[in-house]
Structure formats: C-alpha cells, structure tokens
Scaffold this active site. Structure first.
Site, short mmCIF file in Angstrom:
data_model
loop_
_atom_site.label_atom_id
_atom_site.label_comp_id
_atom_site.label_asym_id
_atom_site.label_seq_id
_atom_site.Cartn_x
_atom_site.Cartn_y
_atom_site.Cartn_z
N GLY A 258 21.26 -44.93 -3.61
CA GLY A 258 21.36 -43.82 -2.87
C GLY A 258 20.34 -43.23 -2.71
O GLY A 258 19.18 -43.45 -3.04
N HIS A 259 20.33 -42.15 -1.50
CA HIS A 259 18.99 -41.23 -1.32
C HIS A 259 18.39 -40.45 -2.48
O HIS A 259 19.19 -40.04 -3.36
CB HIS A 259 19.66 -40.25 -0.01
CG HIS A 259 20.71 -39.21 -0.60
ND1 HIS A 259 22.12 -39.59 -0.65
CD2 HIS A 259 20.71 -37.98 -1.29
CE1 HIS A 259 22.86 -38.62 -1.16
NE2 HIS A 259 21.58 -37.57 -1.43
#
Length: 363
Positions: A258-259
């Site tokens: 994920g980011h």
C-alpha cells in the site's frame, strides 16, 4: 549451450570429482534426468532416485558417495541449494526477448536509454524516462514519464511502471507487475462509519451516508538495488512521500504493497501478502503467504510470519508470529493443540457430570 563438469565447478567455486570432461546441457530432477542433464540430487532422498533416470553426472552434497549411485561425475556442494542459485543462472536460456529497439516500440522524445538496452514490441517509454545500460525491457511494457531505472534491469512482458518512479540496479519485474499505481486513499466530509468502528471497536457504527472524496497520490515509489517484484504484484505510490522498498528485497506474485509503506532491506514477501498503508517493515522480514498487515504499524527487523498470519499491532524485532490475530508462533501452536482437545474434554466433562448426578441422586 553446454558445459563440462569442470566448467561448472570452476564457475561455482565447488569441488568436482570423476570424469570432469563430461558435458551437460541442462539440469533436471534425478528420476527425470537424461544422459546430458545434471541430476539435482541435493539430499539422500533425491539421490536414491538417480537410477530411475539416465543422468551420468549430478550435483550432490559434500561427502556424498556419488559413485554408489552409478554416476560418472559429480559436483559436491556444502550447501547444494545455495549452489543452485549460480547453477540455475548459468543454465537459464532466457525468454528470447528482442535485441535492440523493436520498430514497434514507442520511445517518446527526451527519454534516455543507456548502452545495450533492448526494448520489445508495443512497449512505451515516456518522456524524460531514463533506462540504465544493459537493461532488457520486454514487450508490452509501459515506463512512465520521468521514471528512472538503473542498469541491468529485466522487465518481463506487460510490466507497468508509473510516472516519477525511481528504481535501482539489477531490478527484475515479472509479467504484469504494476509499480506506481495510485494509493487507495479516500475520505468523507465528516467522520465515517469506518472511523467510528475503529475508534469504538464496533460499539458505534451508525453514521450518515456520505460520498468518498479521492486523495490523489503525489508521491512516487523508490526501490533500491537487486529488488525483484513478482507477477501481478502491485506497489502503490505514496500520498505525499514515496513508498520505499529496500535493496535486496524480493516480492512474490499477487502481493499488494500500500501507499507510504516502508520495506527494509532483504525482506521476503510471499504470495498474496497484503500490507496496508503507512506500515513499516524492518530489515530481513519474512512474511509467509497470505499474511495481512494492518496500516500504521511497525514490524521489527527479522520478524517471520507463518502463512495466513494477520498482524494487527506492532511486532518486536526477531519474533516469529502465527495466527489471526497474530501471536507468538509457539503460543499459537499451543493454543491450537488445546482447541483440538476441546471436543474430548467436553465429552469427558459430560460423562463426569452424569456420574456426579447419579451419585447425588443415590443419597
């Protein structure tokens, strides 16, 4: 492509015995090996299958009685599986990708390609992108505007690299990998039901329905040297700062990073691992297949998880974890053993209850 046993042993820095002039053109499992293939008999159980095949030479463990298996030559390794790393590199015929720049590739003005770079058909390289010397970009790839890839990279078919991504030397991306897609970031005008559930652990989930507003991903992805990304794995770009992957880390197929995630050096993320945003992994972390990691936690150096583990909180360095929610591996195994004993304990309790009831009735 063929090698003598002497060639292989010298290149791998290993001991060889027998007829060193014998040539092999490939490797195979002992029972399937042909006369011109090297049997990979790295354990006694595998070596026992040599006579089922036709191999004349094999790779065995140090001190093995290779002649007893009917071989004419052998390469002997202290750690055969590690030796297989170098051997497999020598024997790999590659994917047969196009040499040079294919006429059906699109290289936009301002892109820079180092010496010896090859680019396959239907690949697009964006303006301002820089590709290091000796890199191989397979067919149907896309490299976004302003992205930088170090020397000796190998991008297999269908790899997508977004804009403004930074990647170090000797990068490998398997087919369909996506580096630099936008993060999964959305917000509501007022606190959402999700936020209330998280704060109250489900005691208060009532919320007015609201639209989700998109938060754009302004950061990129920065990847160190000697990193490999598996097929159809996805690494999201950061919201403001870059998502980071340390040198030497290996990411398996179908992994989601994920980011804003930070992954340390020499980590190993097995198939279907999912890491939520802003989580930090230390160095030499190994996450077994289908491990899930919640957002905004820290996983210390050298942590190892078993398959299917769900990490819901910070994990100290050096710990082995298992289960959902994750606990120390030995504790989880003890709990599982106790759970399996519950039906027997329930039956014994029921029998004991009957016996006590009969005794009380007889008074």
């Amino acid at each position: 492509m063929s090698f003598t046993i002497a060639d292989l042993a010298k290149a791998l820095g290993l001991e060889a015995a027998g007829d060193l002039s014998l040539r092999v053109s490939g490797v195979n499992e002992p029972a399937l090996a042909s006369a011109d293939e090297l049997a990979l008999a790295m354990k006694p159980a595998f070596a026992a299958q040599i006579r089922q095949g036709k191999a004349q030479a094999g790779m065995l463990w140090q001190g093995a009685d290779w002649q007893a298996y009917g071989l004419k030559a052998a390469i002997l390794a202290h750690r055969p599986r590690h030796a297989l790393s170098g051997l497999s590199a020598m024997m790999d015929p590659g994917q047969g990708y196009h040499d040079g720049i294919h006429p059906l590739a699109v290289i936009e003005p301002g892109a820079e390609l180092g010496a010896g770079v090859s680019v396959g058909p239907f690949t697009v390289i964006g303006a301002g992108a820089r590709i290091g010397a000796g890199s191989c970009i397979g067919p149907q790839c896309h490299i976004g505007q302003g992205s930088v890839i170090g020397p000796q990279a190998l991008l297999h078919a269908g790899v997508r690299i977004g804009a403004r991504i930074s990647i170090g030397a000797r990068f490998i991306a398997q087919p369909g990998a996506v580096i630099g897609g936008d993060g999964f970031s959305y917000v509501t005008p007022e606190p959402s039901g999700v936020e209330k559930v998280r704060e109250t652990l489900g005691r208060d989930s009532d919320a007015v329905a609201q639209d989700w507003a998109r938060i754009h991903s302004l950061g990129g992805v920065s990847i160190g040297d000697d990193v490999e990304i598996g097929a159809n794995a996805c690494v999201d770009r950061g919201t403001v700062r870059d998502t980071l992957i340390g040198s030497g880390s290996k990411i398996d197929n179908l992994v989601q990073v994920g980011h804003n995630v930070v992954i340390g050096r020499n980590c190993l993320l097995c198939g279907q691992v999912g890491i939520a945003g802003s989580t930090r992994l230390g160095d030499n972390v190994v996450l077994g297949g289908q491990t899930g990691v919640v957002d905004n936690i820290t996983v210390g150096d050298r942590v190892i998880t078993g398959a299917g583990t769900k990490l819901m909180a910070n994990v100290p360095a050096g710990r082995a974890m298992l289960g959902y929610p994750a606990t120390k591996m030995d504790s989880n195994v003890e709990s599982y053993k106790a759970l399996r004993r519950l039906p027997r304990l329930a039956r014994e309790f029921a029998e004991l209850k009957k016996a006590v009831s009969k005794l009380t009735e007889g008074r």
